[in-house]
Every structure is written in C-alpha cells, then in structure tokens.
Design an enzyme around this catalytic site. Structure first.
Site, mmCIF file in Angstrom:
data_model
loop_
_atom_site.group_PDB
_atom_site.id
_atom_site.type_symbol
_atom_site.label_atom_id
_atom_site.label_comp_id
_atom_site.label_asym_id
_atom_site.label_seq_id
_atom_site.Cartn_x
_atom_site.Cartn_y
_atom_site.Cartn_z
ATOM 1 N N SER A 127 0.859 -1.155 0.093
ATOM 2 C CA SER A 127 -0.141 -0.064 0.037
ATOM 3 C C SER A 127 1.036 1.086 -0.152
ATOM 4 O O SER A 127 2.159 1.215 0.680
ATOM 5 C CB SER A 127 -0.852 -0.085 1.200
ATOM 6 O OG SER A 127 -1.411 1.380 1.469
ATOM 7 N N TYR A 152 -2.614 -0.859 10.605
ATOM 8 C CA TYR A 152 -2.604 -1.409 9.427
ATOM 9 C C TYR A 152 -1.489 -1.049 8.553
ATOM 10 O O TYR A 152 -0.766 -1.935 7.761
ATOM 11 C CB TYR A 152 -4.014 -0.844 8.366
ATOM 12 C CG TYR A 152 -3.950 -1.061 7.067
ATOM 13 C CD1 TYR A 152 -3.874 -2.261 6.679
ATOM 14 C CD2 TYR A 152 -3.480 0.251 6.153
ATOM 15 C CE1 TYR A 152 -3.989 -2.422 5.021
ATOM 16 C CE2 TYR A 152 -3.383 -0.068 4.715
ATOM 17 C CZ TYR A 152 -3.924 -1.413 4.438
ATOM 18 O OH TYR A 152 -3.608 -1.489 2.869
ATOM 19 N N LYS A 156 2.020 -3.466 6.841
ATOM 20 C CA LYS A 156 2.263 -3.527 5.305
ATOM 21 C C LYS A 156 3.915 -3.026 5.335
ATOM 22 O O LYS A 156 4.711 -3.813 4.607
ATOM 23 C CB LYS A 156 1.641 -2.435 4.567
ATOM 24 C CG LYS A 156 0.267 -2.768 4.429
ATOM 25 C CD LYS A 156 -0.081 -4.167 3.580
ATOM 26 C CE LYS A 156 -1.563 -4.370 3.400
ATOM 27 N NZ LYS A 156 -1.569 -5.766 2.772
ATOM 28 N N ASN A 182 -5.518 4.323 -3.964
ATOM 29 C CA ASN A 182 -6.931 4.187 -3.339
ATOM 30 C C ASN A 182 -7.755 3.333 -4.494
ATOM 31 O O ASN A 182 -8.431 3.712 -5.376
ATOM 32 C CB ASN A 182 -7.544 5.431 -3.204
ATOM 33 C CG ASN A 182 -7.195 6.102 -1.778
ATOM 34 O OD1 ASN A 182 -5.739 6.174 -1.791
ATOM 35 N ND2 ASN A 182 -8.039 6.417 -0.848
ATOM 36 N N PHE A 221 -14.496 14.390 5.512
ATOM 37 C CA PHE A 221 -13.592 14.474 6.760
ATOM 38 C C PHE A 221 -12.682 15.798 6.367
ATOM 39 O O PHE A 221 -11.498 15.461 6.109
ATOM 40 C CB PHE A 221 -12.978 13.268 7.080
ATOM 41 C CG PHE A 221 -13.429 11.997 7.225
ATOM 42 C CD1 PHE A 221 -14.843 11.990 8.009
ATOM 43 C CD2 PHE A 221 -13.372 10.828 7.031
ATOM 44 C CE1 PHE A 221 -15.505 11.045 8.478
ATOM 45 C CE2 PHE A 221 -13.937 9.698 7.387
ATOM 46 C CZ PHE A 221 -15.262 9.762 8.047
HETATM 47 N N1 UFG Z 1 -13.564 10.187 3.547
HETATM 48 C C1 UFG Z 1 -14.314 11.015 3.877
HETATM 49 N N2 UFG Z 1 -15.439 10.648 4.492
HETATM 50 C C2 UFG Z 1 -15.564 9.212 4.565
HETATM 51 C C3 UFG Z 1 -14.528 8.250 4.222
HETATM 52 C C4 UFG Z 1 -13.361 8.731 3.455
HETATM 53 O O1 UFG Z 1 -14.346 12.342 3.441
HETATM 54 O O2 UFG Z 1 -16.685 8.519 5.417
HETATM 55 C C5 UFG Z 1 -12.298 10.776 2.825
HETATM 56 C C6 UFG Z 1 -10.965 10.751 3.614
HETATM 57 O O3 UFG Z 1 -10.757 11.550 4.655
HETATM 58 C C7 UFG Z 1 -10.087 10.271 2.549
HETATM 59 C C8 UFG Z 1 -10.629 10.023 1.314
HETATM 60 O O4 UFG Z 1 -12.001 10.157 1.636
HETATM 61 O O5 UFG Z 1 -9.369 11.824 2.296
HETATM 62 C C9 UFG Z 1 -10.342 8.526 0.987
HETATM 63 O O6 UFG Z 1 -10.542 7.799 2.130
HETATM 64 P P1 UFG Z 1 -10.594 6.247 2.307
HETATM 65 O O7 UFG Z 1 -11.141 5.658 3.584
HETATM 66 O O8 UFG Z 1 -11.568 5.592 1.191
HETATM 67 O O9 UFG Z 1 -9.054 5.974 2.059
HETATM 68 P P2 UFG Z 1 -7.703 6.163 2.534
HETATM 69 O O10 UFG Z 1 -7.126 7.181 1.671
HETATM 70 O O11 UFG Z 1 -7.936 6.592 4.160
HETATM 71 O O12 UFG Z 1 -7.015 4.650 2.534
HETATM 72 C C10 UFG Z 1 -6.218 4.205 1.354
HETATM 73 C C11 UFG Z 1 -6.347 2.872 1.200
HETATM 74 C C12 UFG Z 1 -5.621 2.295 2.259
HETATM 75 C C13 UFG Z 1 -4.060 2.968 2.106
HETATM 76 C C14 UFG Z 1 -4.392 4.210 2.572
HETATM 77 C C15 UFG Z 1 -3.312 5.174 2.657
HETATM 78 O O13 UFG Z 1 -7.762 2.307 1.514
HETATM 79 O O14 UFG Z 1 -5.327 0.978 1.859
HETATM 80 O O15 UFG Z 1 -5.223 4.998 1.561
HETATM 81 O O16 UFG Z 1 -3.261 6.532 2.645
HETATM 82 F F1 UFG Z 1 -3.359 2.472 3.132
#
Ligand code: UFG
Length: 339
Positions: A127, A152, A156, A182, A221
């Site tokens: 990741s 998590y 990795k 993503n 968020f």
């Molecule tokens: N987000 C929201 N509201 C939500 C869910 C997400 O605003 O209800 C935003 C988050 O703040 C982020 C974006 O949408 O800016 C993407 O969030 P995700 O939770 O979908 O994904 P992440 O970027 O947190 O996670 C991804 C991968 C992981 C990896 C990570 C590293 O899913 O496997 O990136 O940053 F580890």
C-alpha cells in the site's frame, strides 16, 4: 504449459477481480479464502463470469500447520499472489491487536509455505501507506518508507521488511511489492465487486451506500486542508487496472526467473482527486445527488497523496486506463446488485 497460480484472499475485492483476469489470460487459478471477511457469492460471481469452476482452499492463514498442509497438498504452484489481509485504516486504529495478529502471521505462514514448496514468485499486496506522510508528492518507489500512520500501515511496512529478509536467506524466492493507492470501482459486468463483511470505511462504497439509501449521509472529513478545495486529495485507481498490473507483475517475475532482486511498484493513476471532486464525479456520472455534510477531520489522514507510477509504466508496461468517472459508474452499478 498452463501456469498454476495460488491467489490468497481470492474472494476479496482485488483478489476476485485479479482471478477474473488471470482466468481470462489462460492461467490455472486456485483461490484461498476462509470467508472471514468475504462471501462465498464471490466464487459464484466468478464462475458465472468465467464459465469455470473455481477451486477454493478454505484455510486460516494464521494457522501455520493448516497453511503448510493445504499448500503442500495443492502444490505445485508457479506463483502466489497474496491479497488476504485486513485493510481498514480506521478499524486498525481501534483494534491494533486484531490487525497485528491477522496480517503479520498470515504473510509469514504463506511465505514459509511458498519457500517449503519451492514457489519462487510471490506478489504481495502492499500500500502507499508505507510512505507515511510523504514530504514530496507525487511519491516514487524511492520515496523513503515513512513512519506508519496506523497499525494497518505498520503491518504493510513490516511484511515488506520480513519478505525482504526471507529473500536474503532464500535468494531464489522473489517477492514483488505492489503498492496500491486508493483501489475502487468494480468489474464492468457487476458480477463481482467490493463486499467486505464489515461495514466499509472507504469513500467510494460509502458514497454508493448513501445514494442507495443504506446510510443517511456522507461526512466529508475536513474542508480546511491545504488543498485546492480544502478536502483531502487521493489517487483513486480502478480495481480492473490493478488486476491488469498484477498480471504484468506476475508475467515479469515469471520471465525473469534468474533475476532475484525485489521490485516495488506504485499503482495509482498519477493524479489527485479531492473528496469534493469525487462526489461531483459521482453526481455527474449517475445523475444522482449525494447527501453530504462537512465533518471533523479523521485522525491519521494525510492532506494529499498521489502516485508517480512511471516505474510501473516503464518496467511493467502498465498504464491505468480508467478514470474516476469509470470508477463511479462501475461502483454504482455494482452497489445496485451486490449481495
Ligand atoms: N473520506 C471522507 N468520508 C468518509 C470516508 C472517507 O471524507 O466517510 C475521505 C478521507 O478523509 C480520505 C478519502 O475520503 O481523504 C479516502 O478515504 P478512504 O478511507 O477511502 O481511503 P484512505 O485514503 O484512508 O485509505 C487508502 C487505502 C488504504 C491505504 C491508505 C493510505 O484504502 O489501503 O489509503 O493513505 F493504506
């Protein structure tokens, strides 16, 4: 001769899409999945899609002896693609032991089973989280491995380090690290898609669930990050583009039998999309409104990260073909029929 590939987490999100493509490309595939975070329907979807019966080993990878026995009985394999793992950043913050106890022993046990059975090629689901909060973006594979931002992420980073150590001892054992940004979207047929057992915490499935009436509202968020519209920027890559990258990485590893260096590849589309832009892409493609409100920042989120995938383009001859609109279109199609 037809190459035989073991795919762990074969009924999970990226695993099932990769199996679909492996079969299309003529590989003999065995899935390994104990359905702890996936559904048997994924096998049915794959069988409908491919017209084949898919063999599945229902094995708990955290059990060393069970893993050793199952792999030895089902061997020989030409390669292992190891997807099986817990994958939610937020859940890992709440339940660190659960993440350490699952993601670490499983990779060690499957790697040992590979080594004991002489399986040289090992593709590992990593990741972009291994880069932590990178100082310079886009990140390349030379960006230093950062401090883990979540349990998590630490699993990795640890798994990459452990597989690197194993390769020092067993030089013929060749891991490849695929660092996803993503992953999102679904197979164009809508016969398979993302369907974890636990509630999703990822943006695209949540948008779909809100519009489908399964959740009331999406919380964005934070809207005061130092980004073009204040919301976080990520690199959303279509799951079928990822599946294609797995085939390319596998083929490269199989061809370069004598080359035992470990290779890492960033897999993203090389462009950042903000949360607000993702919402408007969904609305534009589907014609449906997303009910959202600006909420608190989520701990552990970085403001922006996206990939430099030029190494994958050059070495794997891989290029992502699908856009954020394709992601939203296929994810929404899947949401309406998913089990
Ligand atoms: N987000 C929201 N509201 C939500 C869910 C997400 O605003 O209800 C935003 C988050 O703040 C982020 C974006 O949408 O800016 C993407 O969030 P995700 O939770 O979908 O994904 P992440 O970027 O947190 O996670 C991804 C991968 C992981 C990896 C990570 C590293 O899913 O496997 O990136 O940053 F580890």
């Amino acid at each position: 001769m037809q190459k035989k590939i073991l795919v762990t987490g074969g009924c999970g999100f990226i695993g099932s899409h990769t199996i679909a493509l492996l079969i299309e490309k003529g590989y003999d595939v065995v899935s390994l999945d104990n359905f702890s975070n996936s559904h048997k329907e994924a096998l049915k979807g794959l069988e409908k899609l491919t017209g084949r019966t898919i063999a599945n080993l229902e094995v708990n990878l955290c059990d060393r002896l069970e893993t050793m026995k199952a792999i030895t009985e089902a061997a020989p394999f030409d390669a292992v693609i190891h997807f099986a793992a817990y994958k939610s950043v937020g859940e890992s913050m709440a339940k660190p032991f659960m993440y350490y106890q699952n993601n670490i022993p499983s990779v060690i046990n499957i790697a040992e089973a590979a080594v004991r059975n002489g399986i040289q090629h090992f593709i590992f689901s990593s990741s972009c989280t291994v880069y932590g909060d990178a100082e310079v973006i886009p990140v390349t594979e030379n960006t230093p491995i950062g401090n883990a931002l979540s349990p998590y992420g630490l699993t990795k980073i640890t798994a990459e380090a452990q597989l690197t150590d194993v390769n020092k001892r067993y030089k013929w054992f060749k891991p490849t690290f695929l660092r996803y940004f993503n992953p999102a979207g679904a197979h164009e047929s809508a016969l398979i898609g993302e369907a974890s057992r636990r509630p999703s915490t990822n943006l695209v499935p949540i948008i779909c669930e809100v519009v489908a009436g399964k959740r009331e509202k999406l919380a964005v968020f934070g809207d005061d990050y130092q980004t073009r519209d204040g919301s976080c920027i990520r690199d959303y890559v279509h799951v079928m583009d990822l599946a294609e990258a797995h085939i390319s990485a596998l083929e490269l590893s199989l061809i370069q039998e004598s080359k035992t260096d470990i290779e890492s590849f960033n897999l993203g589309i090389g462009e950042g999309v903000s949360v607000l832009e993702a919402i408007s892409a969904f609305e534009q493609v589907t014609g449906k409104k997303v009910n959202y409100a600006i909420g608190e920042k989520r701990p552990g989120d970085v403001a922006a990260i996206f990939a430099d995938y030029s190494k994958a383009a050059k070495v794997l001859n891989w290029k992502p073909k699908r856009t954020i609109e394709d992601i939203m279109e296929t994810a929404w199609k899947w949401e309406q029929v998913r089990w």
